[in-house]
Write a protein that holds these residues in place. Structure first.
Motif, short mmCIF file in Angstrom:
data_model
loop_
_atom_site.label_atom_id
_atom_site.label_comp_id
_atom_site.label_asym_id
_atom_site.label_seq_id
_atom_site.Cartn_x
_atom_site.Cartn_y
_atom_site.Cartn_z
N ASN A 42 0.32 -1.01 0.00
CA ASN A 42 -0.23 0.09 0.18
C ASN A 42 0.73 1.59 0.17
N ASP A 43 1.97 0.79 -0.79
CA ASP A 43 2.59 2.40 -0.89
C ASP A 43 2.27 2.93 -2.16
N LYS A 44 1.58 4.49 -1.57
CA LYS A 44 0.96 5.48 -2.71
C LYS A 44 1.63 5.97 -3.33
N ARG A 45 3.01 6.39 -2.42
CA ARG A 45 3.75 7.51 -3.10
C ARG A 45 4.35 6.74 -4.24
N ILE A 46 4.29 6.09 -4.27
CA ILE A 46 5.27 4.90 -5.62
C ILE A 46 4.11 4.64 -6.29
N LEU A 47 2.68 3.78 -6.18
CA LEU A 47 1.70 4.11 -6.95
C LEU A 47 1.21 5.41 -7.81
N GLU A 48 1.07 6.42 -7.23
CA GLU A 48 1.34 7.40 -8.18
C GLU A 48 1.82 7.87 -8.76
N LEU A 49 3.42 8.12 -8.49
CA LEU A 49 4.62 7.76 -9.46
C LEU A 49 4.20 6.98 -10.45
N HIS A 50 3.97 5.97 -10.79
CA HIS A 50 4.08 4.68 -11.67
C HIS A 50 2.55 5.14 -12.40
N GLU A 51 1.52 5.93 -11.84
CA GLU A 51 0.48 5.76 -12.39
C GLU A 51 1.00 7.01 -13.59
N SER A 106 -1.77 -0.11 -20.94
CA SER A 106 -0.58 -0.04 -19.59
C SER A 106 -1.30 0.08 -18.00
N LEU A 107 -1.37 1.32 -18.41
CA LEU A 107 -2.28 2.43 -16.87
C LEU A 107 -3.46 1.92 -17.16
N GLU A 108 -4.41 0.99 -17.99
CA GLU A 108 -5.85 0.21 -17.52
C GLU A 108 -4.97 -1.07 -16.88
N ILE A 109 -4.19 -1.60 -17.17
CA ILE A 109 -3.41 -2.96 -17.01
C ILE A 109 -3.37 -2.36 -15.32
N TYR A 110 -2.10 -2.06 -15.11
CA TYR A 110 -1.86 -0.84 -14.24
C TYR A 110 -2.72 -1.29 -12.58
N LYS A 111 -4.23 -0.46 -13.36
CA LYS A 111 -5.14 -0.14 -12.30
C LYS A 111 -5.61 -1.10 -11.72
N THR A 112 -6.48 -1.64 -12.78
CA THR A 112 -6.40 -3.27 -12.66
C THR A 112 -6.10 -4.09 -11.49
N MET A 113 -4.72 -4.20 -11.71
CA MET A 113 -3.91 -4.94 -11.23
C MET A 113 -4.02 -4.66 -10.04
N ASN A 114 -3.57 -3.51 -9.16
CA ASN A 114 -3.61 -3.63 -8.68
C ASN A 114 -4.76 -2.79 -7.35
N HIS A 115 -5.87 -3.20 -7.81
CA HIS A 115 -7.06 -3.06 -7.31
C HIS A 115 -6.97 -4.13 -7.14
N SER A 116 -7.39 -5.22 -8.02
CA SER A 116 -7.84 -6.71 -7.29
C SER A 116 -6.69 -7.41 -6.26
N ILE A 117 -5.11 -7.13 -6.37
CA ILE A 117 -4.28 -7.16 -5.45
C ILE A 117 -5.01 -6.55 -3.86
N GLN A 118 -4.88 -5.24 -4.11
CA GLN A 118 -5.13 -4.72 -2.92
C GLN A 118 -6.77 -5.12 -2.18
N LYS A 119 -7.96 -5.65 -3.38
CA LYS A 119 -9.17 -6.02 -2.42
C LYS A 119 -8.60 -7.72 -2.29
#
Lengths: 249, 249
Positions: free
Chosen positions: A216-225, A232-245
């Motif tokens: 849950n490293d929000k700084r890196i997640l925002e930087l990556h986006e 690739s951005l869609e995949i990034y968001k979808t995968m992170n959402h699924s991991i966090q769920k």
């Protein structure tokens, strides 16, 4: 017991080879492509034909999904067992008056690539107990992983394979796009990829999860986006959402 | 040249071991955790301390990202080169009057797991040419893959690793959910997963893509969507969309 393999492609070649290496005699390998059949026949010392299908107790059809039905019609011997090797077709696709079955090896086959057959899972479906016993005996000579599977179950096997293989490969493609854009050789990532896969041989993937999303490293997640766009951005968001769920973050 | 490694975790252990195995002498391993240091010191025959940091020409800080800055303050020798080993921090995070650098090994480290160090890519950033030469020489004794990398570039390396490793592992978790739901042992999929990864050692992942999306097999895609829900369904749709965009289907 007389066994004939039908087909001359990757699956037919490896199936025939697995039989021969495990001393299960083959009566014939039958197909259309004479050149390929000749090569297989030469290497494995099995008779082949493009014209006269031998009488057999068991026919194993190793052709592409959309050819299974047509090919199944050339078998006219009623007192025989016929198996197809497709992961996504029901055994009822076989169009003849023989006993129908599915004999599905879960692996991706290329002729040029040696395979360890004893690791390949076989999934079996038959009309009756005796045929089941026959196919189990054969598969168990080749592999240590043999199980029964209805068509319903094979659908889920295929779906699991799509996630664990087709989608994994696509992630490699998208990852390579990113590294290519920075002129970082993609092969630099292979040791890390190998290690990622090695790990799940030993521990549950859910316990092996690492990376910014599960931390849950929000700084890196925002930087990556900010570094990504489009698919690739869609995949990034979808995968992170699924991991966090999954980890209830 | 006097070299000190700071830290006692997985990275410190493997870094020290890689140095020792490649005959790069270490002056000391320094840290807080006496028990761990003792074990590393015993195995690798390097002096350790939890109290007195030795004078050195090069300090390599192998601690977690959020401890790098604090730890970097204990180094007071001005005429020294200090490197951190983090993929996501700039070298300027190092808080002292010495020369600053980044010495980043791209791998996932566990103490219990042997690693082939010669495969591990090292990414190097320094303030000047001489320090760059020094770190290149050291890294090249350990590994055949050494390259320069700015902090900007390291961000993309990290992002590539998230796709190729963290997300890949999560796909394995979601795949296992599906196979578990049907009581199919997940280890049945390991040979197929191994083969998927083996393939990209030889061919570009873009050429290796298989599965219903790249075949544009609408029947299977629709069938699969009916079998899925929630995050797995989202992943299914996002990945297929991305595959179809990549291959212009």
């Amino acid at each position: 017991m007389q066994i004939v393999i039908i087909g001359s492609g990757n699956v037919a070649y490896h199936m025939a080879k697995a039989f021969v290496l495990n001393n299960i005699p083959l009566t014939q390998i039958f197909g259309r492509n004479e050149k390929e059949l000749n090569k297989i026949s030469d290497e494995l010392k099995i008779p082949f034909s493009t014209e006269k299908l031998e009488d057999a107790d068991l026919y194993i059809i190793c052709v592409s999904d959309n050819a299974v039905e047509t090919v199944s019609k050339i078998i006219t011997k009623k007192d025989s067992l016929v198996a197809h090797t497709s992961g996504s077709l029901p055994k009822e696709i076989l169009a003849g008056e023989y006993r129908k079955s599915s004999f599905y090896p879960l692996q991706t086959f290329s002729k040029s690539k040696e395979l360890e057959y004893s690791n390949i899972p076989f999934f079996i479906e038959t009309e009756n107990e005796e045929d089941k016993k026959t196919l189990f005996e054969i598969a168990s000579k080749i592999s240590k992983n043999v199980m029964e599977s209805t068509h319903e179950k094979r659908k889920y096997i295929h779906l699991t394979a799509v996630f664990a293989c087709n989608f994994v490969n696509h992630l490699f493609s998208r990852a390579k796009e990113i590294s290519d854009s920075q002129e970082i050789p993609f092969n630099y990532f292979l040791p890390l990829i190998d290690e990622t896969v090695q790990k799940i041989h030993e521990i549950d993937p859910k316990s092996a999860q690492t990376g910014p999303a599960v931390r849950n490293d929000k700084r890196i997640l925002e930087l990556h986006e900010q570094l990504l766009k489009d698919e690739s951005l869609e995949i990034y968001k979808t995968m992170n959402h699924s991991i966090q769920k999954m980890y209830e973050l």
